[in-house]
Design an enzyme around this catalytic site. Structure first.
Site, mmCIF file in Angstrom:
data_model
loop_
_atom_site.group_PDB
_atom_site.id
_atom_site.type_symbol
_atom_site.label_atom_id
_atom_site.label_comp_id
_atom_site.label_asym_id
_atom_site.label_seq_id
_atom_site.Cartn_x
_atom_site.Cartn_y
_atom_site.Cartn_z
ATOM 1 N N GLY A 15 0.840 -1.197 0.000
ATOM 2 C CA GLY A 15 0.000 0.000 0.000
ATOM 3 C C GLY A 15 0.866 1.235 0.000
ATOM 4 N N GLY A 16 0.294 2.328 0.475
ATOM 5 C CA GLY A 16 1.012 3.602 0.439
ATOM 6 C C GLY A 16 1.992 3.745 1.589
ATOM 7 N N GLY A 24 1.945 2.399 5.537
ATOM 8 C CA GLY A 24 3.049 1.479 5.821
ATOM 9 C C GLY A 24 3.862 1.926 7.016
ATOM 10 N N GLU A 50 5.646 -3.368 0.793
ATOM 11 C CA GLU A 50 5.693 -3.058 -0.648
ATOM 12 C C GLU A 50 4.954 -1.737 -0.820
ATOM 13 O OE1 GLU A 50 7.186 -4.854 -3.024
ATOM 14 O OE2 GLU A 50 7.814 -6.436 -1.671
ATOM 15 N N CYS A 61 2.009 0.822 -8.869
ATOM 16 C CA CYS A 61 3.193 1.232 -8.109
ATOM 17 C C CYS A 61 4.433 1.370 -8.981
ATOM 18 C CB CYS A 61 3.446 0.253 -6.974
ATOM 19 S SG CYS A 61 3.667 -1.425 -7.538
HETATM 20 P P1 NAP Z 1 -3.383 2.441 1.218
HETATM 21 O O1 NAP Z 1 -4.368 3.530 1.373
HETATM 22 O O2 NAP Z 1 -2.076 2.545 1.907
HETATM 23 O O3 NAP Z 1 -4.144 1.109 1.661
HETATM 24 C C1 NAP Z 1 -3.566 -0.171 1.537
HETATM 25 C C2 NAP Z 1 -4.206 -1.112 2.516
HETATM 26 O O4 NAP Z 1 -3.847 -0.707 3.838
HETATM 27 C C3 NAP Z 1 -5.747 -1.104 2.490
HETATM 28 O O5 NAP Z 1 -6.215 -2.405 2.723
HETATM 29 C C4 NAP Z 1 -6.077 -0.180 3.642
HETATM 30 O O6 NAP Z 1 -7.357 -0.386 4.183
HETATM 31 C C5 NAP Z 1 -5.013 -0.611 4.632
HETATM 32 N N1 NAP Z 1 -4.770 0.347 5.702
HETATM 33 C C6 NAP Z 1 -4.790 1.693 5.643
HETATM 34 N N2 NAP Z 1 -4.485 2.211 6.850
HETATM 35 C C7 NAP Z 1 -4.256 1.164 7.685
HETATM 36 C C8 NAP Z 1 -3.898 1.039 9.058
HETATM 37 N N3 NAP Z 1 -3.691 2.105 9.824
HETATM 38 N N4 NAP Z 1 -3.764 -0.191 9.579
HETATM 39 C C9 NAP Z 1 -3.937 -1.279 8.816
HETATM 40 N N5 NAP Z 1 -4.297 -1.231 7.519
HETATM 41 C C10 NAP Z 1 -4.434 -0.020 6.958
HETATM 42 O O7 NAP Z 1 -3.051 2.198 -0.333
HETATM 43 P P2 NAP Z 1 -4.031 2.108 -1.573
HETATM 44 O O8 NAP Z 1 -4.560 3.480 -1.867
HETATM 45 O O9 NAP Z 1 -5.000 0.983 -1.433
HETATM 46 O O10 NAP Z 1 -2.978 1.668 -2.691
HETATM 47 C C11 NAP Z 1 -2.139 2.576 -3.312
HETATM 48 C C12 NAP Z 1 -0.726 2.529 -2.786
HETATM 49 O O11 NAP Z 1 -0.234 1.201 -2.804
HETATM 50 C C13 NAP Z 1 0.216 3.315 -3.677
HETATM 51 O O12 NAP Z 1 1.116 4.063 -2.891
HETATM 52 C C14 NAP Z 1 0.955 2.236 -4.442
HETATM 53 O O13 NAP Z 1 2.198 2.609 -4.959
HETATM 54 C C15 NAP Z 1 1.051 1.168 -3.417
HETATM 55 N N6 NAP Z 1 1.293 -0.135 -4.051
HETATM 56 C C16 NAP Z 1 2.528 -0.720 -3.913
HETATM 57 C C17 NAP Z 1 2.794 -1.934 -4.545
HETATM 58 C C18 NAP Z 1 4.137 -2.610 -4.429
HETATM 59 O O14 NAP Z 1 4.207 -3.804 -4.669
HETATM 60 N N7 NAP Z 1 5.201 -1.902 -4.071
HETATM 61 C C19 NAP Z 1 1.800 -2.552 -5.310
HETATM 62 C C20 NAP Z 1 0.572 -1.919 -5.424
HETATM 63 C C21 NAP Z 1 0.319 -0.713 -4.783
HETATM 64 P P3 NAP Z 1 -8.603 0.520 3.728
HETATM 65 O O15 NAP Z 1 -8.798 0.220 2.294
HETATM 66 O O16 NAP Z 1 -9.687 0.066 4.603
HETATM 67 O O17 NAP Z 1 -8.190 1.955 3.969
#
Ligand code: NAP
Length: 475
Positions: free
Chosen positions: A225-226, A230, A245, A279
Site C-alpha cells: 500500500g502507500g 506502511g 511493498e 506502483c
Molecule cells: P493504502 O491507502 O495505503 O491502503 C492499503 C491497505 O492498507 C488497504 O487495505 C487499507 O485499508 C489498509 N490500511 C490503511 N491504513 C491502515 C492502518 N492504519 N492499519 C492497517 N491497515 C491499513 O493504499 P491504496 O490506496 O490501497 O494503494 C495505493 C498505494 O499502494 C500506492 O502508494 C501504491 O504505490 C502502493 N502499491 C505498492 C505496490 C508494491 O508492490 N510496491 C503494489 C501496489 C500498490 P482501507 O482500504 O480500509 O483503507
C-alpha cells in the site's frame, strides 16, 4: 458477499457498499468488520496454523495447483469482478486474472523447493563431534494487508507463498475492492484449503487495522500500500516481521540511441496502465535532448488516441480512477503545476472519477506531480543533456522501486544498472514490467524486503537449526 472467519461466511448488519467508480452503481456489499471480528479471525488462524504446519508438502502443492486451475477456469468471472469493483478495463483485468493463476502455480512449484542444508559445525574448534542441519519452518499467523489497484493478483502474492510455506493468514483487503479477494478465498476453499487457514476480514483499515497489526500472535505483517499507512503500521507492529511493498514515482530514461518506437509504445502503456494507479507506473521520463521534441510529439500523439471510458467495453484503453476524490486530487496537483509554469501537452480534464491521460512538460522543481507519487494517469517529460544528468535526476526522490532505460548501448545500460538507486532496472522496457517470479521490492520509501514467490517464501519461513552432539550418542 460475506467475510470469511473460522471457516464460515460471516455477515454483519453494518455494511460497506462496493461502488463501481465509473458509473457509481453498487456492485455488492460486504460486512463492515469490527475489532471483535479481527480477534475471532486471529483465534481461528491460530487453529488453522496448527493444521497447516502439519500438512505435508504434497498436499499444500495440490491445494495451490487446484486453486490456480479454478482461477484459470473462472477467469472471465474474476476479470469482470476486478473490472467492476476497481479501475481496470476488462482487457487489463483479464491479464490480472491470468497472472493470479500463474502466481499460484509458481507458489505450488516453490513449495516443493523449500529445503535446508547441512551445517559444518566442526569448522569451529570445540565442535569436532557435532553434526546437523537446518530446515525451514513456517512463521505462523501472517496478517496480509492489500491495496485496491491489483485486487486479485496482489492478494495471491501473499496467500500463495504463505500457504506454500505452511502458514495461516488473516487477510484485510482494500475496503474499496474486497470482492476479488473474497472470490479467491472461495476458490481456495473449493480447492481443499483447511477452512481455518484463511480468514478474510472486510473492514476499514483505520478501524480494524490496529487490532490486527499489534496482536502478538500475528508473527508477520505483509503489507502492500502507500508509504503513510506502511509507516504507521511499522511503528505500531512491535516485535514481528514486516514486509512493506510501498509506492514510487518511477523514472524512465530514453537515450538518443534507443529503439524509438519501442520506447514510445512501452512508456505510454506504462504511464496509463490501470489509469496510472500502479506502483511501477511510468511517472517521469528523462529524454536525451537530440530526440526530445520528436519523442514528445510521438508520445502525445499516441496518448491522444487512448479510448477512455466504459471499462467493460472491449476497445476501452483506460478506465476511471478509483474514486472521484482521487481524480479531484490529481486535478488539483496538475492545476498547481501548470500555475507554477508547467505546460499541458495532453489531457488535464476530469469527468467524475475519469481523469484523461495527461502529459506535462516544463514541470518546475518541487511540483508535487514531479516529486511525489502521482498514482494517476499523469506523466512528465524532461529533456536531459546526457545519461549522468538523467540518472542524477532519477535518483533525486524519496522513492526507488523499478526504473526503465531505453538504449542500444551496453555501456549506458551498465552505467544505469550501477548508479540507479532502485530495487530493479528494466533495460529496453519501461518501469512497468514485472513477472511474478522475479524479486520485487524497493529501496528508500518504496519498501522493505522483497516479494516474488521464492523471495516472499523466504520471508514467510524461518530456519530452524538442528545439532547432534555425537558424544551424547555414546559410540
Ligand atoms: P493504502 O491507502 O495505503 O491502503 C492499503 C491497505 O492498507 C488497504 O487495505 C487499507 O485499508 C489498509 N490500511 C490503511 N491504513 C491502515 C492502518 N492504519 N492499519 C492497517 N491497515 C491499513 O493504499 P491504496 O490506496 O490501497 O494503494 C495505493 C498505494 O499502494 C500506492 O502508494 C501504491 O504505490 C502502493 N502499491 C505498492 C505496490 C508494491 O508492490 N510496491 C503494489 C501496489 C500498490 P482501507 O482500504 O480500509 O483503507
Amino acid at each position: 458477499m460475506k467475510m470469511l472467519i473460522g471457516g464460515r461466511w460471516v455477515d454483519r448488519d453494518e455494511k460497506i457498499e462496493v461502488i463501481d467508480p465509473y458509473d457509481n452503481s453498487v456492485v455488492d456489499t460486504v460486512p463492515s468488520g469490527n475489532e471483535k471480528d479481527v480477534l475471532a479471525a486471529i483465534e481461528s488462524a491460530a487453529r488453522g496454523f496448527e493444521t497447516m504446519r502439519r500438512l505435508p508438502t504434497h498436499e499444500r502443492v495440490a491445494i495451490l495447483r487446484r486453486t490456480a486451475e479454478f482461477v484459470a477456469r473462472d477467469k472471465e468471472k474474476f476479470a469482470r469482478m476486478i473490472a467492476r469493483e476497481g479501475s481496470k478495463t476488462i482487457r487489463e483485468a483479464r491479464k490480472e486474472a491470468f497472472r493470479c493463476s500463474n502466481t499460484l502455480q509458481i507458489a505450488a512449484d516453490e513449495a516443493r523447493k523449500i529445503v535446508g542444508e547441512t551445517v559444518n559445525f566442526d569448522a569451529a574448534p570445540g565442535s569436532e563431534n557435532r553434526v546437523g542441519y537446518y530446515y525451514r519452518f513456517p512463521i505462523g499467523i501472517i496478517a496480509a494487508i492489500t491495496p485496491f489497484n491489483d485486487p486479485l493478483n496482489l492478494v495471491a502474492h501473499k496467500l500463495g507463498p504463505a500457504f506454500a510455506g505452511g502458514n495461516a493468514v488473516v487477510l484485510k483487503p482494500a475496503t474499496v475492492t474486497p470482492l476479488s479477494a473474497l472470490l479467491l478465498a472461495e476458490a481456495f476453499l473449493e480447492a481443499g484449503l483447511p477452512p481455518e487457514a484463511l480468514q478474510v476480514v472486510t473492514g476499514r483499515g483505520d478501524r480494524i487495522g490496529d487490532v490486527l497489526v499489534t496482536d502478538p500472535r500475528v508473527r508477520m505483517i505483509s503489507f502492500t500500500g502507500g508509504p503513510e499507512a506502511g509507516e504507521s503500521i511499522a511503528r505500531k507492529a512491535g516485535l514481528k516481521k514486516i514486509g512493506m511493498e510501498l509506492g514510487s514515482n518511477s523514472p524512465v530514461i530514453v537515450m538518443a540511441d534507443a529503439s524509438f518506437d519501442l520506447a514510445v509504445e512501452c512508456s505510454v502503456s506504462g504511464a496509463f496502465w490501470a489509469a496510472g494507479q500502479n506502483c511501477i507506473g511510468v511517472q517521469r521520463i528523462y529524454i536525451e535532448k537530440p530526440i526530445y521534441e520528436k519523442f514528445a510529439d510521438a508520445f502525445v500523439a499516441r496518448t491522444k488516441k487512448y479510448k477512455v471510458g466504459p471499462k467493460l467495453e472491449e476497445d476501452c484503453d483506460m478506465g476511471p480512477m478509483i474514486t472521484e476524490g482521487e481524480a479531484k486530487r490529481i486535478e488539483s496537483w496538475v492545476n498547481d503545476a501548470v500555475k507554477a509554469g508547467a505546460t499541458l501537452l495532453a489531457g488535464g480534464k476530469r469527468r467524475g472519477a475519469v481523469y484523461d491521460p495527461t502529459v506535462l512538460a516544463d514541470v518546475p522543481e518541487g511540483a508535487r506531480v514531479g516529486c511525489e507519487e502521482v498514482f494517476a494517469p499523469v506523466v512528465s517529460l524532461y529533456p536531459v543533456e546526457n545519461l549522468e544528468e538523467a540518472v542524477r535526476l532519477s535518483n533525486g526522490t524519496d522513492y526507488g522501486l523499478l526504473a526503465g532505460i531505453f538504449t542500444s548501448s551496453i555501456e549506458n545500460a551498465f552505467y544505469a544498472i550501477r548508479e540507479m538507486d532502485v530495487g530493479g532496472i528494466i533495460v529496453n522496457d519501461s518501469s512497468d514490467y514485472r513477472v511474478d517470479q522475479m524479486p520485487f521490492g524497493g529501496v528508500k520509501r518504496s519498501g522493505l524486503g522483497r516479494e516474488g514467490i521464492q523471495f516472499a517464501l523466504l520471508e514467510m519461513t524461518e530456519p530452524k537449526v538442528v545439532c547432534f552432539n555425537l558424544q551424547g550418542i555414546g559410540r
